[in-house]
Design a protein around this motif. Structure first.
Motif, PDB file in Angstrom:
ATOM      1  N   LYS A 167     -24.041  21.087 -64.220  1.00  0.00           N
ATOM      2  CA  LYS A 167     -25.338  21.779 -64.318  1.00  0.00           C
ATOM      3  C   LYS A 167     -25.324  22.719 -65.525  1.00  0.00           C
ATOM      4  O   LYS A 167     -25.667  23.903 -65.444  1.00  0.00           O
ATOM      5  N   TYR A 178     -27.866  25.892 -65.299  1.00  0.00           N
ATOM      6  CA  TYR A 178     -29.027  25.852 -64.417  1.00  0.00           C
ATOM      7  C   TYR A 178     -28.585  25.579 -62.987  1.00  0.00           C
ATOM      8  O   TYR A 178     -27.502  25.041 -62.732  1.00  0.00           O
ATOM      9  N   TYR A 180     -30.368  24.231 -59.121  1.00  0.00           N
ATOM     10  CA  TYR A 180     -31.586  23.666 -58.553  1.00  0.00           C
ATOM     11  C   TYR A 180     -31.414  23.340 -57.081  1.00  0.00           C
ATOM     12  O   TYR A 180     -30.292  23.191 -56.587  1.00  0.00           O
ATOM     13  N   ARG A 181     -32.552  23.250 -56.418  1.00  0.00           N
ATOM     14  CA  ARG A 181     -32.604  22.851 -55.018  1.00  0.00           C
ATOM     15  C   ARG A 181     -33.638  21.742 -54.857  1.00  0.00           C
ATOM     16  O   ARG A 181     -34.672  21.748 -55.525  1.00  0.00           O
ATOM     17  N   LEU A 193     -40.793  18.205 -60.775  1.00  0.00           N
ATOM     18  CA  LEU A 193     -39.753  19.122 -61.239  1.00  0.00           C
ATOM     19  C   LEU A 193     -40.406  20.436 -61.647  1.00  0.00           C
ATOM     20  O   LEU A 193     -41.282  20.458 -62.512  1.00  0.00           O
ATOM     21  N   ILE A 195     -39.570  23.972 -63.277  1.00  0.00           N
ATOM     22  CA  ILE A 195     -38.588  24.737 -64.044  1.00  0.00           C
ATOM     23  C   ILE A 195     -39.078  26.175 -64.129  1.00  0.00           C
ATOM     24  O   ILE A 195     -40.173  26.437 -64.646  1.00  0.00           O
ATOM     25  N   GLN A 216     -33.728  31.949 -58.830  1.00  0.00           N
ATOM     26  CA  GLN A 216     -33.336  30.748 -58.094  1.00  0.00           C
ATOM     27  C   GLN A 216     -34.027  30.636 -56.736  1.00  0.00           C
ATOM     28  O   GLN A 216     -34.024  29.563 -56.126  1.00  0.00           O
ATOM     29  N   ILE A 227     -38.141  19.282 -56.893  1.00  0.00           N
ATOM     30  CA  ILE A 227     -36.900  19.923 -57.338  1.00  0.00           C
ATOM     31  C   ILE A 227     -37.273  21.235 -58.004  1.00  0.00           C
ATOM     32  O   ILE A 227     -38.054  21.269 -58.953  1.00  0.00           O
ATOM     33  N   TYR A 228     -36.706  22.318 -57.495  1.00  0.00           N
ATOM     34  CA  TYR A 228     -36.946  23.648 -58.053  1.00  0.00           C
ATOM     35  C   TYR A 228     -35.705  24.029 -58.853  1.00  0.00           C
ATOM     36  O   TYR A 228     -34.604  24.144 -58.300  1.00  0.00           O
ATOM     37  N   LEU A 229     -35.874  24.232 -60.156  1.00  0.00           N
ATOM     38  CA  LEU A 229     -34.733  24.404 -61.059  1.00  0.00           C
ATOM     39  C   LEU A 229     -34.895  25.684 -61.879  1.00  0.00           C
ATOM     40  O   LEU A 229     -35.944  25.906 -62.486  1.00  0.00           O
TER      41      LEU A 229
END
Length: 547
Positions: A167, A178, A180-181, A193, A195, A216, A227-229
């Motif tokens: 990552k 980074y 992510y979850r 996605l 960001i 985060q 996806i939360y990044l």
């Protein structure tokens, strides 16, 4: 040897020949050494001149043609690069003598063998000297095949695998880490996605790290599927999210997430708070075709032009009392600018401005749907009336606002402020990308692979495409643009019309394996796989050409 350089050599030879002509009493001695046609031609082209350069030769384009001087008057004159208005040297256009025939249209078997035997970048290099044209009935299958091979190469690349595992992406000595979850089940097209860029900046590392950790989870509650990044800024400077290295890292990150099968490239979103909000003005302006929408909170634009937001959603949120750096005022100013742009270009510049009433640098841009906030939604009214302007109760959750947008990868109208671009060529780290043209592409147009012998005259490029008429109308341009044509935009074997500055130009695009490979290596996006391209350019005499 490029054709443009070739023409310069011809000019030099012709000038010497004509000088001798004048010195030898109307050229009697020189004429005796020439063919009876009384045309002076000098075959200076090397036998091993690459076919790619020969393929550039075009009789109708003076910049890509070869001329033989003539002792008798003809209807053709040599286009002198140092004296474009000089029409005194008569000539014969002999381009066809030196040009190779059109590239060969080949079947799927030959292309299958080529794709099997070489990597995409190796094959592209070979196609520079001998291209392959694709039959229209094979086009869809070969396009899918090229995309599958691209994904295979990316996912088997050891460096890309290491980036995904760690990552972290490193470019030019800077590393973007980074976290992510993943929320919910993956849709067929891939996850959205999100960001999210943290605050801080111009602070000790430990403070920026704590801001990263907070980001985060900051917007995470609004994600119902996706996806939360959260990336860590590549430095601890005030512009830690929009350094030169940052843009290359964002592009690489999105490429990786798409190729590894996780992300829908048409649903990539960007958001950020404070220093992250500063970057939210900058990043979409410099690489707009990567994003479906962007949500800026409590940041400062630092003078960046908003013109490149034309085809993405853009949300401005700022506190009414966020006086530091005049964030409240400049937020309202940009809201007004976007209102003006939207009025001038209906259907483009979709946006909203939320000035949070009575709030300072912090406000609720991540809350549950039930907790609506009191905001000024008309920035011009707030500028004029201050706290007396009308307010509304609005759901100000950034994730939910972003979710209403899906990227259109082939917009009918493009507005490109060419001077507002991100430097992300990869050239500062060999092997980072197989192309150096990423900064030179914008949706389905580009200024890539331009003949650097002449200055590119372009500040803005504005054009629109009519899919029914197969017509591209150019409203603003410098002297060059490359038009990348998707199968939904053109029909192989059928003419495309370009209207530019009162001129009507027509050309028939041909699906090419070289163009297909160029586009996937430049873009890394299955929606930007273009099998054909046309080049629109204006020569030194002011003549427009489409080829």
């Amino acid at each position: 040897m490029k054709t443009s350089k070739t023409i310069v050599i011809v000019h030099a030879i012709l000038t010497m020949a004509l000088t001798c002509n004048a010195a030898l009493d109307d050229g009697d001695a020189l004429k005796q050494m020439l063919p009876e046609s009384r045309h002076a031609a000098v075959d200076f082209l090397p036998a091993n001149m690459p076919d790619a350069n020969r393929q550039m030769l075009t009789p109708a384009n003076p910049r890509h043609a070869i001329y033989a001087a003539s002792f008798k008057q003809t209807d053709t004159q040599v286009p002198l690069v140092w004296a474009p208005r000089n029409q005194s040297i008569h000539a014969v256009n002999v381009t066809d003598t030196y040009a190779v025939a059109d590239p060969t249209t080949v079947g799927r078997t030959a292309i299958d063998r080529a794709l099997t035997a070489h990597s995409l970048s190796e094959l592209l290099a070979k196609l520079e000297s001998s291209d392959m044209l694709i039959r229209s009935d094979d086009l869809a299958t070969i396009t899918e095949q090229v995309w599958r091979k691209y994904v295979q190469e990316i996912t088997k690349d050891e460096q890309r695998q290491a980036e995904q595992k760690a990552k972290a992406i490193t470019y030019d000595g800077k590393t973007m880490r980074y976290a992510y979850r993943i929320v919910g089940e993956k849709p067929a097209a891939g996850y959205p996605l999100y960001i999210a860029l943290h605050g801080g900046g111009e602070a000790p590392t430990r403070l920026n790290d704590s801001q990263w950790q907070h980001m985060q989870v900051y917007y995470l509650g609004g994600v119902t599927n996706g996806i939360y990044l959260a990336p860590r800024g590549v430095t601890d400077n005030w512009n830690l999210h929009w350094r030169e290295q940052s843009f290359a890292c964002y592009d690489r990150l999105i490429e990786n997430m798409v190729a590894f099968g996780q992300v829908d490239p048409n649903r990539v979103y960007l958001m950020g708070f404070s220093a992250g909000g500063d970057a939210l003005y900058q990043i979409p302006a410099r690489m707009p075709d990567r994003w479906a929408a962007a949500a800026m909170s409590a940041g400062h634009p630092n003078g960046v032009s908003p013109h490149n937001y034309a085809n993405l959603g853009f949300l401005i949120q700022v506190g009414e009392k966020d006086f530091a750096h005049k964030r409240n005022q400049v937020g309202a100013e940009y809201g007004v600018k976007l209102n003006t742009l939207q009025e001038a270009h209906p259907g483009l510049y979709r946006h909203a401005t939320y000035i949070h009433a009575g709030r300072g640098h912090n406000f609720l841009d991540y809350g549950p749907a039930a907790r609506k906030q009191r905001v000024f939604t008309d920035p011009a009214a707030w500028q004029a009336q201050g706290s007396g302007a009308p307010t509304e109760e609005v759901d100000t959750n950034s994730i939910r606002w972003l979710d209403q947008f899906t990227r259109n990868p082939l917009p009918k109208k493009l507005i490109w402020d060419v001077k507002t671009r991100a430097t992300r060529s990869g050239s500062k780290q060999p092997g980072f990308w197989p192309t150096t043209e990423k900064a030179n592409r914008h949706y389905w147009i580009g200024i890539d692979r331009y003949d650097k012998d002449r200055e590119l005259e372009a500040d803005r490029i504005v054009l629109a495409y009519d899919p029914d008429e197969k017509t591209i109308k150019v409203q603003e341009i410098g002297n060059f643009v490359r038009l990348y044509l998707h199968p939904t935009m053109f029909e192989p074997g059928k003419e495309v019309t370009v209207l530019v500055q009162g001129h009507v130009l027509k050309a028939t695009p041909k699906p090419s394996l070289r163009t297909l490979l160029q586009s996937i290596l430049d873009r890394g996006d299955p929606n930007h796989l273009f099998p054909a391209a046309l080049t629109l350019s204006r020569n030194l005499e002011g003549t427009w050409m489409l080829e």
